[in-house]
Motif scaffolding. Structure first.
Motif, PDB file in Angstrom:
ATOM      1  N   THR A  98      44.804  47.129  36.126  1.00 30.70           N
ATOM      2  CA  THR A  98      45.259  47.683  37.406  1.00 30.70           C
ATOM      3  C   THR A  98      44.273  48.656  38.042  1.00 30.70           C
ATOM      4  OG1 THR A  98      46.447  49.470  36.272  1.00 30.70           O
ATOM      5  CG2 THR A  98      47.694  47.457  36.773  1.00 30.70           C
ATOM      6  N   SER A  99      43.214  49.056  37.301  1.00 31.13           N
ATOM      7  CA  SER A  99      42.314  50.065  37.864  1.00 31.13           C
ATOM      8  C   SER A  99      40.901  49.909  37.335  1.00 31.13           C
ATOM      9  CB  SER A  99      42.814  51.481  37.531  1.00 31.13           C
ATOM     10  OG  SER A  99      42.643  51.755  36.153  1.00 31.13           O
ATOM     11  N   ALA A 100      39.956  50.426  38.103  1.00 32.54           N
ATOM     12  CA  ALA A 100      38.565  50.450  37.673  1.00 32.54           C
ATOM     13  C   ALA A 100      38.382  51.348  36.448  1.00 32.54           C
ATOM     14  CB  ALA A 100      37.683  50.946  38.816  1.00 32.54           C
ATOM     15  N   GLU A 101      39.178  52.399  36.380  1.00 32.37           N
ATOM     16  CA  GLU A 101      39.058  53.344  35.264  1.00 32.37           C
ATOM     17  C   GLU A 101      39.331  52.666  33.923  1.00 32.37           C
ATOM     18  OE1 GLU A 101      39.150  55.390  38.913  1.00 32.37           O
ATOM     19  OE2 GLU A 101      40.651  53.983  38.122  1.00 32.37           O
ATOM     20  N   GLN A 102      40.251  51.707  33.897  1.00 38.02           N
ATOM     21  CA  GLN A 102      40.504  50.980  32.656  1.00 38.02           C
ATOM     22  C   GLN A 102      39.262  50.229  32.192  1.00 38.02           C
ATOM     23  OE1 GLN A 102      43.939  48.829  34.266  1.00 38.02           O
ATOM     24  NE2 GLN A 102      45.143  49.559  32.529  1.00 38.02           N
ATOM     25  N   ILE A 103      38.591  49.590  33.125  1.00 33.34           N
ATOM     26  CA  ILE A 103      37.383  48.826  32.788  1.00 33.34           C
ATOM     27  C   ILE A 103      36.292  49.765  32.293  1.00 33.34           C
ATOM     28  CG2 ILE A 103      35.583  47.305  33.670  1.00 33.34           C
ATOM     29  CD1 ILE A 103      38.343  45.998  33.426  1.00 33.34           C
ATOM     30  N   PRO A 119      30.897  41.138  26.903  1.00 36.59           N
ATOM     31  CA  PRO A 119      31.326  40.785  28.268  1.00 36.59           C
ATOM     32  C   PRO A 119      32.837  40.921  28.422  1.00 36.59           C
ATOM     33  CG  PRO A 119      29.813  39.144  27.394  1.00 36.59           C
ATOM     34  CD  PRO A 119      30.194  40.023  26.242  1.00 36.59           C
ATOM     35  N   LEU A 120      33.242  41.541  29.521  1.00 32.32           N
ATOM     36  CA  LEU A 120      34.654  41.741  29.818  1.00 32.32           C
ATOM     37  C   LEU A 120      35.068  40.880  31.008  1.00 32.32           C
ATOM     38  CD1 LEU A 120      34.795  45.653  29.587  1.00 32.32           C
ATOM     39  CD2 LEU A 120      35.168  43.994  27.751  1.00 32.32           C
ATOM     40  N   HIS A 121      36.305  40.411  30.980  1.00 32.26           N
ATOM     41  CA  HIS A 121      36.868  39.619  32.077  1.00 32.26           C
ATOM     42  C   HIS A 121      38.252  40.184  32.373  1.00 32.26           C
ATOM     43  CE1 HIS A 121      33.787  36.430  31.432  1.00 32.26           C
ATOM     44  NE2 HIS A 121      33.850  36.907  30.208  1.00 32.26           N
ATOM     45  N   ALA A 122      38.467  40.610  33.602  1.00 31.19           N
ATOM     46  CA  ALA A 122      39.729  41.261  33.962  1.00 31.19           C
ATOM     47  C   ALA A 122      40.710  40.269  34.564  1.00 31.19           C
ATOM     48  CB  ALA A 122      39.464  42.393  34.961  1.00 31.19           C
ATOM     49  N   LEU A 123      41.954  40.328  34.096  1.00 28.43           N
ATOM     50  CA  LEU A 123      43.038  39.529  34.659  1.00 28.43           C
ATOM     51  C   LEU A 123      43.913  40.452  35.504  1.00 28.43           C
ATOM     52  CD1 LEU A 123      44.007  37.491  31.467  1.00 28.43           C
ATOM     53  CD2 LEU A 123      42.586  36.754  33.380  1.00 28.43           C
ATOM     54  N   LEU A 124      44.060  40.110  36.772  1.00 28.32           N
ATOM     55  CA  LEU A 124      44.864  40.904  37.702  1.00 28.32           C
ATOM     56  C   LEU A 124      46.231  40.230  37.817  1.00 28.32           C
ATOM     57  CD1 LEU A 124      42.152  41.548  40.444  1.00 28.32           C
ATOM     58  CD2 LEU A 124      42.440  42.607  38.195  1.00 28.32           C
ATOM     59  N   GLU A 125      47.268  40.956  37.436  1.00 28.87           N
ATOM     60  CA  GLU A 125      48.583  40.331  37.299  1.00 28.87           C
ATOM     61  C   GLU A 125      49.692  41.115  37.990  1.00 28.87           C
ATOM     62  OE1 GLU A 125      49.207  38.567  33.316  1.00 28.87           O
ATOM     63  OE2 GLU A 125      47.400  39.659  32.717  1.00 28.87           O
ATOM     64  N   SER A 126      49.313  42.031  38.882  1.00 27.70           N
ATOM     65  CA  SER A 126      50.308  42.853  39.574  1.00 27.70           C
ATOM     66  C   SER A 126      49.805  43.181  40.969  1.00 27.70           C
ATOM     67  CB  SER A 126      50.546  44.157  38.807  1.00 27.70           C
ATOM     68  OG  SER A 126      49.358  44.951  38.818  1.00 27.70           O
ATOM     69  N   HIS A 132      43.530  46.822  44.002  1.00 31.64           N
ATOM     70  CA  HIS A 132      42.306  47.438  43.477  1.00 31.64           C
ATOM     71  C   HIS A 132      41.256  46.400  43.073  1.00 31.64           C
ATOM     72  CE1 HIS A 132      44.841  51.191  42.199  1.00 31.64           C
ATOM     73  NE2 HIS A 132      44.568  51.178  43.489  1.00 31.64           N
ATOM     74  N   ALA A 133      41.385  45.193  43.594  1.00 29.18           N
ATOM     75  CA  ALA A 133      40.548  44.081  43.122  1.00 29.18           C
ATOM     76  C   ALA A 133      39.058  44.373  43.232  1.00 29.18           C
ATOM     77  CB  ALA A 133      40.888  42.806  43.893  1.00 29.18           C
ATOM     78  N   HIS A 134      38.592  44.878  44.365  1.00 34.20           N
ATOM     79  CA  HIS A 134      37.153  45.108  44.520  1.00 34.20           C
ATOM     80  C   HIS A 134      36.683  46.265  43.659  1.00 34.20           C
ATOM     81  CE1 HIS A 134      33.405  46.529  46.554  1.00 34.20           C
ATOM     82  NE2 HIS A 134      33.142  45.242  46.426  1.00 34.20           N
ATOM     83  N   ALA A 135      37.478  47.309  43.566  1.00 28.90           N
ATOM     84  CA  ALA A 135      37.106  48.446  42.710  1.00 28.90           C
ATOM     85  C   ALA A 135      36.997  47.999  41.260  1.00 28.90           C
ATOM     86  CB  ALA A 135      38.126  49.568  42.846  1.00 28.90           C
ATOM     87  N   ILE A 136      37.907  47.155  40.814  1.00 29.39           N
ATOM     88  CA  ILE A 136      37.848  46.627  39.442  1.00 29.39           C
ATOM     89  C   ILE A 136      36.616  45.753  39.267  1.00 29.39           C
ATOM     90  CG2 ILE A 136      38.994  45.044  37.836  1.00 29.39           C
ATOM     91  CD1 ILE A 136      41.676  46.093  39.042  1.00 29.39           C
ATOM     92  N   ALA A 137      36.354  44.902  40.248  1.00 25.69           N
ATOM     93  CA  ALA A 137      35.239  43.956  40.149  1.00 25.69           C
ATOM     94  C   ALA A 137      33.888  44.657  40.096  1.00 25.69           C
ATOM     95  CB  ALA A 137      35.274  42.984  41.330  1.00 25.69           C
ATOM     96  N   THR A 138      33.801  45.845  40.640  1.00 20.84           N
ATOM     97  CA  THR A 138      32.533  46.582  40.675  1.00 20.84           C
ATOM     98  C   THR A 138      32.526  47.772  39.713  1.00 20.84           C
ATOM     99  OG1 THR A 138      33.363  47.886  42.556  1.00 20.84           O
ATOM    100  CG2 THR A 138      32.034  45.941  43.059  1.00 20.84           C
ATOM    101  N   ALA A 139      33.495  47.819  38.795  1.00 19.08           N
ATOM    102  CA  ALA A 139      33.672  49.020  37.968  1.00 19.08           C
ATOM    103  C   ALA A 139      32.539  49.263  36.991  1.00 19.08           C
ATOM    104  CB  ALA A 139      34.999  48.931  37.210  1.00 19.08           C
ATOM    105  N   HIS A 140      31.989  48.193  36.391  1.00 24.39           N
ATOM    106  CA  HIS A 140      31.009  48.379  35.312  1.00 24.39           C
ATOM    107  C   HIS A 140      30.215  47.092  35.122  1.00 24.39           C
ATOM    108  CE1 HIS A 140      29.423  49.242  31.275  1.00 24.39           C
ATOM    109  NE2 HIS A 140      29.697  50.513  31.527  1.00 24.39           N
ATOM    110  N   PRO A 141      28.933  47.191  34.781  1.00 24.24           N
ATOM    111  CA  PRO A 141      28.123  45.980  34.554  1.00 24.24           C
ATOM    112  C   PRO A 141      28.646  45.086  33.438  1.00 24.24           C
ATOM    113  CG  PRO A 141      26.703  47.911  34.792  1.00 24.24           C
ATOM    114  CD  PRO A 141      28.111  48.417  34.722  1.00 24.24           C
ATOM    115  N   ALA A 142      29.445  45.635  32.535  1.00 27.57           N
ATOM    116  CA  ALA A 142      29.995  44.816  31.453  1.00 27.57           C
ATOM    117  C   ALA A 142      31.049  43.842  31.948  1.00 27.57           C
ATOM    118  CB  ALA A 142      30.608  45.707  30.371  1.00 27.57           C
ATOM    119  N   LEU A 143      31.572  44.065  33.153  1.00 27.77           N
ATOM    120  CA  LEU A 143      32.579  43.155  33.700  1.00 27.77           C
ATOM    121  C   LEU A 143      31.883  41.922  34.259  1.00 27.77           C
ATOM    122  CD1 LEU A 143      35.697  43.075  34.206  1.00 27.77           C
ATOM    123  CD2 LEU A 143      35.108  43.466  36.596  1.00 27.77           C
TER     124      LEU A 143
END
Length: 278
Positions: A98-103, A119-126, A132-143
């Motif tokens: 739900t947030s960039a901070e989690q990533i 490598p991390l892959h985020a599932l957005l389910e809410s 927060h999709a763009h903030a999550i997508a740009t949160a960290h290079p590991a994503l």
């Protein structure tokens, strides 16, 4: 080794090692061992141990990712501590983000695999995850990617018809592109007998900008692959565009009136690369 353009991700429950073994030779581009929704609470420890045994070996027919339990839960902490640094792991799929901070937190605290950051892959389910999709997508290079978990999202939004998810789908496609991530894969089609519905849903997803799809049964794999590979007509058109394009003419039109420019040529090269993905 991951296919240059993976189109199929097959989920297999982590507490059923025989099913996982079959998934690895099913023809899927990537296998996802599921420790979350597919595993009952009293089977979590066994699923984690069985998955650790699998991932202790780096050699598998296809890459193996793991969907861990939801961030912030005790089971997620155990999953990450046990599995994240094992040599056979090619990525972690993080549910209910739900947030960039989690990533950022997970990227900074998760044990790394031998070559480097897992490598991390985020599932957005809410709804909150979508907002927060763009903030999550740009949160960290590991994503390395984002995608939807539509079953939970449908419940969260109170959506009944499939069309009610299209705005969220487009939002995730745009966020991934804006972040420089690969196009998202579609969420699973839950009815494994409904192959016609699966094909129609894939065709719709393709028009929205998705690339490939997660599956829950091997019989879904060829349907997904056919839906996302270029058709003969699309290949012919791409070859015509590339043949006609020159570096010094700029925008132009083909004999049939089709207008082409640099963006169209780029799309044509992408079509041919997808056709040659194997």
């Amino acid at each position: 080794m991951t296919a240059p353009y993976p189109l199929t991700w097959l989920y297999a429950p982590g507490d059923r090692p025989r099913v996982v073994a079959k998934a690895l030779v099913s023809g899927a581009d990537i296998v996802i061992v599921d420790l979350e929704d597919a595993v009952a609470p009293d089977r979590k420890d066994y699923a984690r141990a069985a998955t650790a045994d699998l991932l202790s070996d780096a050699e598998h027919p296809v890459p193996v990712q793991v969907r861990v339990n939801a961030p912030g839960t005790p089971d997620a902490a155990k999953d990450l501590a046990t599995l994240a640094a094992l040599p056979g792991l090619s990525g972690l799929r993080l549910p209910k983000v739900t947030s960039a901070e989690q990533i950022i937190h997970l990227a900074q605290t998760t044990p790394a695999t031998a070559p480097g950051t897992t490598p991390l892959h985020a599932l957005l389910e809410s709804a909150l995850g979508i907002e927060h999709a763009h903030a999550i997508a740009t949160a960290h290079p590991a994503l390395h990617g984002i995608s939807l978990g539509e079953a939970d999202l449908r419940t969260d939004l109170g959506v009944r018809g499939d069309a009610g998810l299209d705005w969220s789908r487009s939002r995730v496609v745009v966020a991934a592109r804006a972040a420089g991530l690969p196009p998202p894969s579609q969420s699973i089609h839950p009815d494994i007998r409904d192959l016609e519905g699966l094909a129609a849903s894939c065709a719709h997803g393709r028009t929205l900008g998705f690339l490939g799809r997660a599956a829950i049964h091997p019989r879904q794999l060829p349907v997904i692959e056919r839906a996302y590979l270029p058709t003969e007509e699309e290949l012919e058109q791409a070859e015509t565009v590339i043949k006609a394009a020159t570096t010094d003419q700029g925008a132009q039109a083909l004999q049939d009136g089709t207008f082409i420019d640099a963006a169209v040529v780029t799309a044509a090269h992408r079509t041919l690369a997808l056709a040659r993905r194997r």
